[in-house]
Structures are given as C-alpha cells and as structure tokens.
Write a protein that holds these residues in place. Sequence first.
Motif, PDB file in Angstrom:
ATOM      1  N   ALA A 253       0.932  -1.349  -0.467  1.00  0.00           N
ATOM      2  CA  ALA A 253      -0.018  -0.044  -0.249  1.00  0.00           C
ATOM      3  C   ALA A 253       1.033   1.215   0.392  1.00  0.00           C
ATOM      4  CB  ALA A 253      -1.585  -0.089   1.644  1.00  0.00           C
ATOM      5  N   PHE A 254       1.971   1.402   1.087  1.00  0.00           N
ATOM      6  CA  PHE A 254       2.392   2.471   1.263  1.00  0.00           C
ATOM      7  C   PHE A 254       3.815   2.904  -0.730  1.00  0.00           C
ATOM      8  CE2 PHE A 254       7.226   3.622   1.787  1.00  0.00           C
ATOM      9  CZ  PHE A 254       6.968   5.101   1.953  1.00  0.00           C
ATOM     10  N   CYS A 255       4.351   1.280  -1.057  1.00  0.00           N
ATOM     11  CA  CYS A 255       4.955   1.406  -3.120  1.00  0.00           C
ATOM     12  C   CYS A 255       3.757   2.228  -3.127  1.00  0.00           C
ATOM     13  CB  CYS A 255       5.401   0.066  -2.834  1.00  0.00           C
ATOM     14  SG  CYS A 255       6.658  -0.285  -2.009  1.00  0.00           S
ATOM     15  N   LYS A 256       2.934   1.566  -3.324  1.00  0.00           N
ATOM     16  CA  LYS A 256       1.892   2.158  -4.614  1.00  0.00           C
ATOM     17  C   LYS A 256       1.204   3.637  -4.089  1.00  0.00           C
ATOM     18  CE  LYS A 256      -0.260  -2.839  -5.976  1.00  0.00           C
ATOM     19  NZ  LYS A 256       1.042  -3.417  -5.267  1.00  0.00           N
ATOM     20  N   SER A 257       1.542   3.863  -3.160  1.00  0.00           N
ATOM     21  CA  SER A 257       1.105   5.167  -2.854  1.00  0.00           C
ATOM     22  C   SER A 257       1.762   6.631  -2.960  1.00  0.00           C
ATOM     23  CB  SER A 257       0.432   5.572  -1.301  1.00  0.00           C
ATOM     24  OG  SER A 257      -0.175   4.272  -0.889  1.00  0.00           O
ATOM     25  N   GLY A 260       1.745   6.401  -6.796  1.00  0.00           N
ATOM     26  CA  GLY A 260       0.207   6.981  -7.565  1.00  0.00           C
ATOM     27  C   GLY A 260       0.278   8.250  -7.240  1.00  0.00           C
ATOM     28  N   SER A 261       1.707   9.014  -6.567  1.00  0.00           N
ATOM     29  CA  SER A 261       1.245  10.324  -6.304  1.00  0.00           C
ATOM     30  C   SER A 261      -0.029  10.446  -4.692  1.00  0.00           C
ATOM     31  CB  SER A 261       1.230  11.294  -7.000  1.00  0.00           C
ATOM     32  OG  SER A 261       1.679  11.010  -8.173  1.00  0.00           O
ATOM     33  N   GLN A 262      -0.232   9.607  -4.231  1.00  0.00           N
ATOM     34  CA  GLN A 262      -1.017   9.954  -3.000  1.00  0.00           C
ATOM     35  C   GLN A 262      -0.097  10.327  -1.800  1.00  0.00           C
ATOM     36  OE1 GLN A 262      -5.259   9.623  -3.569  1.00  0.00           O
ATOM     37  NE2 GLN A 262      -4.008   9.756  -6.092  1.00  0.00           N
ATOM     38  N   THR A 263      -0.140  11.349  -1.398  1.00  0.00           N
ATOM     39  CA  THR A 263       0.994  11.836  -0.219  1.00  0.00           C
ATOM     40  C   THR A 263       0.044  11.410   0.506  1.00  0.00           C
ATOM     41  OG1 THR A 263       0.964  14.377  -1.580  1.00  0.00           O
ATOM     42  CG2 THR A 263       1.916  14.005   0.632  1.00  0.00           C
ATOM     43  N   ASP A 264      -0.989  11.290   1.485  1.00  0.00           N
ATOM     44  CA  ASP A 264      -1.514  11.595   2.593  1.00  0.00           C
ATOM     45  C   ASP A 264      -1.725  10.198   2.808  1.00  0.00           C
ATOM     46  OD1 ASP A 264      -1.968  13.879   2.841  1.00  0.00           O
ATOM     47  OD2 ASP A 264      -3.889  14.066   1.419  1.00  0.00           O
ATOM     48  N   ALA A 266       0.119   7.765   1.495  1.00  0.00           N
ATOM     49  CA  ALA A 266       1.315   7.623   2.057  1.00  0.00           C
ATOM     50  C   ALA A 266       2.223   7.443   3.396  1.00  0.00           C
ATOM     51  CB  ALA A 266       2.669   7.463   0.841  1.00  0.00           C
ATOM     52  N   LEU A 267       2.058   8.912   3.545  1.00  0.00           N
ATOM     53  CA  LEU A 267       2.242   8.807   4.858  1.00  0.00           C
ATOM     54  C   LEU A 267       1.641   8.248   5.356  1.00  0.00           C
ATOM     55  CD1 LEU A 267       1.951  13.189   4.975  1.00  0.00           C
ATOM     56  CD2 LEU A 267       4.224  11.807   5.250  1.00  0.00           C
ATOM     57  N   TYR A 268       0.100   8.049   5.695  1.00  0.00           N
ATOM     58  CA  TYR A 268      -0.745   6.841   6.969  1.00  0.00           C
ATOM     59  C   TYR A 268       0.098   6.035   6.416  1.00  0.00           C
ATOM     60  CZ  TYR A 268      -4.022   3.638   8.522  1.00  0.00           C
ATOM     61  OH  TYR A 268      -5.057   2.714   8.840  1.00  0.00           O
ATOM     62  N   TRP A 269       0.113   5.023   5.404  1.00  0.00           N
ATOM     63  CA  TRP A 269       0.807   3.668   5.492  1.00  0.00           C
ATOM     64  C   TRP A 269       2.492   3.655   6.142  1.00  0.00           C
ATOM     65  CZ3 TRP A 269      -2.715   1.134   5.404  1.00  0.00           C
ATOM     66  CH2 TRP A 269      -3.050   0.463   4.805  1.00  0.00           C
ATOM     67  N   LEU A 270       3.186   5.365   6.134  1.00  0.00           N
ATOM     68  CA  LEU A 270       4.685   5.426   6.275  1.00  0.00           C
ATOM     69  C   LEU A 270       4.097   5.029   8.351  1.00  0.00           C
ATOM     70  CD1 LEU A 270       7.092   5.918   6.460  1.00  0.00           C
ATOM     71  CD2 LEU A 270       6.597   8.435   6.793  1.00  0.00           C
ATOM     72  N   ALA A 271       3.172   5.892   8.634  1.00  0.00           N
ATOM     73  CA  ALA A 271       3.069   5.716  10.222  1.00  0.00           C
ATOM     74  C   ALA A 271       2.991   4.897  10.788  1.00  0.00           C
ATOM     75  CB  ALA A 271       2.360   7.389  10.343  1.00  0.00           C
ATOM     76  N   ARG A 272       1.597   3.943   9.704  1.00  0.00           N
ATOM     77  CA  ARG A 272       1.069   2.701  10.479  1.00  0.00           C
ATOM     78  C   ARG A 272       2.704   1.218  10.890  1.00  0.00           C
ATOM     79  NH1 ARG A 272      -3.288   0.261   9.237  1.00  0.00           N
ATOM     80  NH2 ARG A 272      -2.456  -1.944  10.159  1.00  0.00           N
ATOM     81  N   MET A 273       3.290   1.791   9.464  1.00  0.00           N
ATOM     82  CA  MET A 273       4.970   0.857   9.937  1.00  0.00           C
ATOM     83  C   MET A 273       5.455   1.597  10.682  1.00  0.00           C
ATOM     84  SD  MET A 273       5.551   0.214   5.662  1.00  0.00           S
ATOM     85  CE  MET A 273       5.598   1.955   5.308  1.00  0.00           C
TER      86      MET A 273
END
Length: 417
Positions: A253-257, A260-264, A266-273
């Motif tokens: 999900a992080f990589c696909k974000s 896909g230029s989905q900043t919000d 990507a930040l969410y999945w980064l925080a989850r990790m």
Amino acid sequence: MDLFDLNQTTDHQPLAERMRPQTLDQYFGQSHILGQGKVLRKIIETDKVTSMILQGPPSSGKTSLAYIISQSTKADFVRLNAVSLTVAELRETIQTARDNQKMYGKKTIVMIDEIHAMKSNVQMALLPSVEEGIITLIGLTTESIAHDLIPPLVSRCRTFTLKALDYNDLKEIILRALQSDKGLANKFVMTDEALEYLVDICNGDVRSAFNALEMAAFSLYEGNVIELQHIREAYDSRVNSITTSDFYDIVSAFCKSLRGSQTDSALYWLARMLDSGVDPLYIVRRLVVHSSEDVGMANPNALQIAIAAQQTVEFVGMPEGRLALAHATVYICESPKSNSVYKGLAKAFEMVRNHRAYPVPENIRDSSKSYVNPIDNPNSKMQYLPPEIENQRFYFPQNSGTEAKIFARHQEREKKE
C-alpha cells in the motif's frame, strides 16, 4: 496444564479465557467458513476433521476454534507449540499416534500453535505422518503461509483464512462479556461512547478489548459505570502490530501510494509501519528504489533526497529520523513521475537474455586504437552497439518533469532522421 485441559472457568482466569466459546453456536464471526452449510462447520460437527491450517490476525478466533474441535472430537487431541518443538518431541508424538492407530484404531489430532515458527527440518519431519494420515494436523498461524511454511506441508493441508472480527461482532462480544455470568455478570454498565471507542481502539483484537475492559472495570474507585476516560486509561496505545501477511500488504500500500502520488495515503502507511516497529532502514530502501523506479528522470533530485533520508536515519537515529522519511515520502509523492529508466533497463535485460552475447565493437574496446573522443570531435561516427542490434532502442524518455527536455530533444532528433 493449559486451556485445553480445563473444563470450567474460574474467577482467577483473565476475562478473555472465561469468555472463550465452548461450542460453534457460541463462536462469533468467520461466517465465510463457519456459516451453516460451510465445509469447515460440517467436518467439525461430524468429527471428520482433516489436516488444516488456520491463518488469521491475532484474536480472530484460531485458538478458540481449535479448542471447540478438541471438545467435540473423539480423537486424541495433542497440543504442541512450534516455538519450542524439537524433532525428538515430534517423533515421540507421531510414534504414540501410530501405536494408537494400530492398536485401538484411534485417530490423533495434533494442534501446533505458532506453526510459522517451526524450523524447516521439523516441518520436513512432520510431513510423512501428515501425508500417511498418522496424524491430523491443525496448524495455527498469524503469519503468511507462503513465506513461513514449506510448500509440501501447505499442499497437504486445507487452509482456512480467518478475518479480523467486524464492528458488530466485536460490539456483541463486549456486551456479552458485560452481561455473562462468566464475564462481569452485570456488575458494570458501559456508556455508549466508551463502547464505541473500545470497539474501534482494539483494532479487531478481542483479547486486547477484554483486557482493557476488565482493567477499566476493576480500576473504578466508586460506582459501576465504565466511561470513556476509563477505557482510554486502560489502553496505552492503539494496537497496530503487523503480522507477516499484514506487513507485505502495508508495504504494498505504501509503495503503490508513492507511485500514485497519493501523499496523504503514503504518510498514513508510513506511520503505520513506523508505529508497528518496522525497521526504518527497510522503509528508506523502498524510498530509494521508488526514487529511481517511479520518479526517475522526471526529477533526478528524488534519488538524492532518498539517499539523504537514508543517511539521516543512520546518523540521527529514531525517532527524529522519521521526519527525514516523511520528507522523502512527500517529495517522491509530489514529484512528476517517469518509469522510462525502469523500462529501458528491462528492455536491455530482455535483449541480453534472449540473444547471444554479441562482441564489443572494435572501436570501443579497451585496447582500441581507433576510438575518437566525441567530446573533442562531436561529428565523429563511432559504433557503440554491436552491428546486429545497432538500431535497437531501449530508452524512451517521457514528457514529464525534467525529462520533458530530453523528450523534446529526442523528438527533434527523430524528425531530422
């Protein structure tokens, strides 16, 4: 002695153990595999259990389901734990099962908890007895079967995937715990706000919810009303642990974000990790990869930002290093994208692997005396590719970001040709 040896609950047991279902009718959730008419329900009710692996997140009901099977079967039921299991212990269990089968015609079910932790040599020792039917295996795991179990063992078992309990099931289970004589026996009431928060904060983990509920209930100095602040105090933090299976999904999900230029997102999945303890160096390696794979020539600075994040994490450490990870994440997301470098290298690999190894043209060999430096002699004609593939193109620039200039130059060159 463990929960499989106990026929009755006591007040000394944790709430989660006291509320453990005893029959399929008391079991909540997993209707996709345990609903009326489903195969798993039928084989449990008819005592025709075959070798299986129960895979699912923590507190999704794997152990409870195994307990129900142990209470309903006429077979010998043996519980082992993969963490401490040795080949010698396993062979002893298998020999006992073999003797019982020969002498008494009795079936043996062996439940192995945390089966993903079983060493590969122990899995191999288990394989023949499962294949021959000496034992019926029930393996329990929170992890990815594809990554943690040997394929021959998986192929001899039916895999049932349990899901995290949904909102309605969790709510009903908590209410039952408040009301049941085995639970809190109507000694406490819970506000709607506290109940809603508990259902959300437990993240599908019933055991965690029960622990928080019991702690909140018995921490009351006066009265019997469990309110929102009591549940909040009982929870140190939201449960966000990642199993192997979840790990790969969240990384995906992080990589696909990023792509896909989905900043919000990507930040969410980064925080989850990060919140779940994923190695920050693993995360930054993904950032470095995507800076070339997805951003590439559209913004070459992305690679520098990703490498800077890696150096920051190593130099500063955590938790401060997470800001550099977020910095690189946002930069990659907001950058224009081009995968022309990725595609170009892939095409070159395809040519190399599907054709013979062409010799290096004489004028660019190490010992060449006919090489002419094109910087000093811009009009010189040199053979850079083998003649057999001299017209082959691998790199096609995309009209994106910085690479747009290269794209325009290539377009102009093609017009002249």
